[in-house]
Write a protein that holds these residues in place. Structure first.
Motif, mmCIF file in Angstrom:
data_model
loop_
_atom_site.group_PDB
_atom_site.id
_atom_site.type_symbol
_atom_site.label_atom_id
_atom_site.label_comp_id
_atom_site.label_asym_id
_atom_site.label_seq_id
_atom_site.Cartn_x
_atom_site.Cartn_y
_atom_site.Cartn_z
ATOM 1 N N TYR A 80 4.881 3.125 -0.586
ATOM 2 C CA TYR A 80 4.550 2.638 -1.915
ATOM 3 C C TYR A 80 5.619 1.692 -2.473
ATOM 4 C CZ TYR A 80 1.657 6.695 -1.109
ATOM 5 O OH TYR A 80 0.800 7.598 -0.540
ATOM 6 N N SER A 81 6.643 1.436 -1.676
ATOM 7 C CA SER A 81 7.775 0.614 -2.108
ATOM 8 C C SER A 81 7.715 -0.768 -1.472
ATOM 9 C CB SER A 81 9.099 1.279 -1.716
ATOM 10 O OG SER A 81 9.211 2.552 -2.304
ATOM 11 N N ALA A 82 7.827 -1.785 -2.306
ATOM 12 C CA ALA A 82 7.754 -3.159 -1.803
ATOM 13 C C ALA A 82 8.852 -3.443 -0.776
ATOM 14 C CB ALA A 82 7.840 -4.147 -2.964
ATOM 15 N N ASP A 83 10.017 -2.874 -0.979
ATOM 16 C CA ASP A 83 11.124 -3.185 -0.074
ATOM 17 C C ASP A 83 11.015 -2.504 1.281
ATOM 18 O OD1 ASP A 83 13.660 -1.058 -1.673
ATOM 19 O OD2 ASP A 83 11.736 -0.611 -0.754
ATOM 20 N N ALA A 84 9.983 -1.688 1.479
ATOM 21 C CA ALA A 84 9.794 -1.027 2.769
ATOM 22 C C ALA A 84 9.109 -1.914 3.797
ATOM 23 C CB ALA A 84 8.995 0.250 2.592
#
Length: 126
Positions: free
Chosen positions: A108-112
């Motif tokens: 759910y994290s953009a930086d993943a």
């Protein structure tokens, strides 16, 4: 890896659009693929993710029941069917690819995500 998103446009509230994302690469089915969006003046937010082949998709609460993510591994493509669109869905939508071994809690994290498409603009008029 290159991601090419398409299908955005202008639609009236209550209408539908289908976004497509074509990916290069030979092991498409091994990766999670998803969609994020960014509205003017806001941070990027998670929309939906399709886990690698066989996994169940996940959705943001704001789109659950209205949007459907799907993928065609044979075509290296992921789709986002958007129904019952609302003005608050207006944003640039980005197709993303997850790295190998992406865990559920990070989806759910953009930086993943390690690759992003160029974005396609969706505008919903009231």
């Amino acid at each position: 890896v290159q991601l090419q998103a398409s299908g955005g446009g202008l639609v009236q509230a209550g209408g539908s659009l289908r976004l497509s994302c074509a990916a290069s690469g030979r092991t498409f089915s091994s990766y999670a693929m998803g969609w994020f969006r960014q509205a003017p003046g806001k941070d990027r937010e998670f929309v939906a993710v399709s886990r690698r082949s066989g996994g169940s998709p996940s959705y943001a609460n704001s789109v659950k029941g209205r949007f459907t993510i799907s993928r065609d591994n044979a075509k290296n493509s992921v789709y986002l069917q958007m129904n019952s669109l609302k003005p608050e869905d207006t944003a640039v939508y980005y197709c993303v690819k997850g790295p190998p071994g992406l865990i559920v809690s990070r989806m759910y994290s953009a930086d993943a995500y390690d690759y992003w498409g160029q974005g396609t603009l969706v505008t919903v008029s009231s």
